[in-house]
Scaffold this active site. Structure first.
Site, PDB file in Angstrom:
ATOM      1  N   ARG A 223       0.835  -1.267   0.001  1.00  0.00           N
ATOM      2  CA  ARG A 223      -0.034  -0.096   0.034  1.00  0.00           C
ATOM      3  C   ARG A 223       0.953   1.165  -0.066  1.00  0.00           C
ATOM      4  NH1 ARG A 223      -3.352  -2.840  -1.218  1.00  0.00           N
ATOM      5  NH2 ARG A 223      -5.355  -3.457  -0.458  1.00  0.00           N
ATOM      6  N   GLU A 251      -4.489   6.806  -4.894  1.00  0.00           N
ATOM      7  CA  GLU A 251      -4.806   6.025  -6.234  1.00  0.00           C
ATOM      8  C   GLU A 251      -6.173   6.553  -6.942  1.00  0.00           C
ATOM      9  OE1 GLU A 251      -4.276   1.665  -5.809  1.00  0.00           O
ATOM     10  OE2 GLU A 251      -2.242   1.988  -4.997  1.00  0.00           O
ATOM     11  N   HIS A 269      -1.289  -0.522  -9.717  1.00  0.00           N
ATOM     12  CA  HIS A 269      -1.718  -1.418  -9.053  1.00  0.00           C
ATOM     13  C   HIS A 269      -2.175  -2.922  -9.695  1.00  0.00           C
ATOM     14  CE1 HIS A 269      -3.881  -1.730  -4.479  1.00  0.00           C
ATOM     15  NE2 HIS A 269      -3.407  -2.949  -5.117  1.00  0.00           N
TER      16      HIS A 269
HETATM   17  C1  8YV Z   1      -6.840  -5.831  -5.196  1.00  0.00           C
HETATM   18  C2  8YV Z   1      -5.067  -5.547  -3.386  1.00  0.00           C
HETATM   19  O1  8YV Z   1      -6.992  -6.625  -6.161  1.00  0.00           O
HETATM   20  O2  8YV Z   1      -5.827  -7.781  -2.514  1.00  0.00           O
HETATM   21  C3  8YV Z   1      -5.416  -6.546  -2.418  1.00  0.00           C
HETATM   22  O3  8YV Z   1      -5.408  -6.215  -1.388  1.00  0.00           O
HETATM   23  O4  8YV Z   1      -4.320  -4.688  -3.213  1.00  0.00           O
HETATM   24  C4  8YV Z   1      -5.346  -6.057  -4.878  1.00  0.00           C
HETATM   25  O5  8YV Z   1      -4.628  -6.901  -5.399  1.00  0.00           O
HETATM   26  C5  8YV Z   1      -7.124  -4.536  -5.675  1.00  0.00           C
HETATM   27  O6  8YV Z   1      -7.333  -3.692  -4.408  1.00  0.00           O
HETATM   28  C6  8YV Z   1      -8.456  -4.523  -6.402  1.00  0.00           C
HETATM   29  O7  8YV Z   1      -9.453  -5.326  -5.539  1.00  0.00           O
END
Ligand code: 8YV
Length: 307
Positions: A223, A251, A269
Site C-alpha cells: 500500500r 490512487e 496496482h
Molecule cells: C486488489 C489488493 O486486487 O488484494 C489486495 O489487497 O491490493 C489488490 O490486489 C485491488 O485492491 C482490487 O481489488
C-alpha cells in the site's frame, strides 16, 4: 440475497449470483441514496465507513474483492453486525511475481530501455552512456513483512541467486531476520509486504528512507501509505535510489514529479491482476455470499461480529 457491487468481478463465479446491482461512478458518492434490501456489498477495497453503512440498513456482509481491507471500517461493521470477508491465500504468487518483475524492471532498466527504443534514441555509439543496470543475482534482498506474499517473494528471489533478509514483528531465531533499520542499511533491494494498519502507516519514514544505500531499489506492491510518499519522491528526484511502485497514497493519482523520472518504474496496482488470481478471488467473494445466503459459516471472515 440482494447484492450491490462497485464492479463486475471477472471469471465464471460471478454468474452464480442471482440478484446483483452495479453502482456506476465514483464510490462512495455513487451510493447517493439509501438502499434498503441490500444484504451484501461487494467492494474492491473501496471505502466502507459509517456513512456508507447508514445507507445500507439491511446489510449483512461486506465481501471485499481484495486481501487488504484498510479502507473498510471493520469496527463500524462489527458494531452493526455486518460481517467482512476478504480474499486471502490466492494472491501471493501473482503479487510476488509482480514484485520480482518490478525489481528486474528497475534494476535492469527494462522500462527505461523500452522508452529509449520507442523514442528512437537507441544508438550504437551509446550517446547516453553504456546503459548498465545491476543484476539481482548476488544482490541482497530485504523483505519488510514475511507473511504469505513475503515468503513467496523470498522463494523466487532465492531462485534468482539473491541473498534474502527479512524483517517481521514476530520473534524468530532465524539468522536472516533483521531489525527494520538494519535491513534498510544492508539490502540492495527492499520489498514491502505488510498490510496497511495504524502501525505500518508511514513505516518507511523520511528518516528510514535515508538509511537505504546509495543505488538501492525500493519495491512497493503493498500500500502506498506504508511509505512517506513525499519523502520517497524527494529521494527519487535526487536520483539517490531507484524504485518499482505499484501502489500510491491517492490512487489512481501518481505524484506528478515521478512521471518524468528514469529511475522509477510505475504500474497501476497490478499485484493481483492475473486471469488466474482474479478468478480465484471472485470465487471466494461469491462463495462467501452464497454461504451467507444459506446461513452457513463464511469462508474468510476478517472479523466475527457479535450476532
Ligand atoms: C486488489 C489488493 O486486487 O488484494 C489486495 O489487497 O491490493 C489488490 O490486489 C485491488 O485492491 C482490487 O481489488
Amino acid at each position: 440475497m440482494k447484492v450491490l457491487a462497485t464492479t463486475r468481478l471477472p471469471g465464471p463465479a460471478w454468474d452464480e449470483l442471482a440478484d446483483v446491482e452495479l453502482v456506476e461512478g465514483d464510490w462512495p458518492e455513487s451510493l447517493s441514496r439509501p438502499r434498503p434490501g441490500v444484504e451484501a456489498l461487494v467492494v474492491t477495497n473501496e471505502t466502507v465507513d459509517s456513512a456508507v453503512l447508514e445507507l445500507l440498513p439491511d446489510l449483512r456482509l461486506v465481501a471485499n474483492f481484495a486481501v487488504g481491507y484498510d479502507r473498510i471500517d471493520v469496527a463500524a461493521c462489527a458494531a452493526r453486525g455486518v460481517a467482512v470477508t476478504n480474499t486471502p491465500g490466492v494472491l501471493d504468487a501473482a503479487t510476488a511475481e509482480l514484485a520480482v518483475g518490478l525489481m528486474l524492471a528497475a534494476r535492469r532498466r527494462i522500462a527505461e530501455g523500452d522508452r529509449l527504443v520507442r523514442d528512437g534514441r537507441w544508438s550504437t555509439r551509446w550517446a547516453e552512456g553504456p546503459f548498465l543496470g545491476r543484476q539481482l543475482g548476488g544482490a541482497t534482498l530485504g523483505l519488510v513483512g514475511m507473511g504469505r506474499t513475503g515468503s513467496a517473494v523470498a522463494g523466487r528471489a532465492a531462485a534468482l541467486g539473491m541473498r534474502v533478509l527479512f524483517n517481521r514483528r514476530r520473534d524468530t531465531a532465524d539468522p536472516a531476520r533483521r531489525s527494520l533499520d538494519d535491513l534498510l542499511r544492508e539490502a540492495d533491494v527492499v520489498s514491502l509486504h505488510v498490510p496497511l494498519t495504524p502501525e505500518t502507516e508511514g513505516l518507511l519514514s523520511r528518516g528510514r528512507l535515508r538509511l537505504l544505500r546509495d543505488g538501492a531499489t525500493l519495491v512497493n506492491t503493498s500500500r502506498g501509505a506504508v511509505v512517506d510518499e513525499d519523502a520517497l519522491v524527494d529521494e527519487l528526484v535526487a536520483g539517490r535510489i531507484s524504485a518499482g511502485l505499484d501502489v500510491f497514497v491517492h490512487e489512481p493519482r501518481v505524484p506528478e514529479r515521478l512521471l518524468g523520472l528514469p529511475n522509477v518504474v510505475l504500474t497501476p496496482h497490478l499485484g493481483s491482476a492475473t486471469v488466474e488470481t482474479r478468478a480465484a478471488m471472485a470465487r471466494i467473494v461469491v462463495d462467501n455470499i452464497l454461504a451467507a445466503e444459506r446461513g452457513e459459516r463464511l469462508l474468510t471472515e476478517v472479523i466475527r461480529p457479535e450476532r
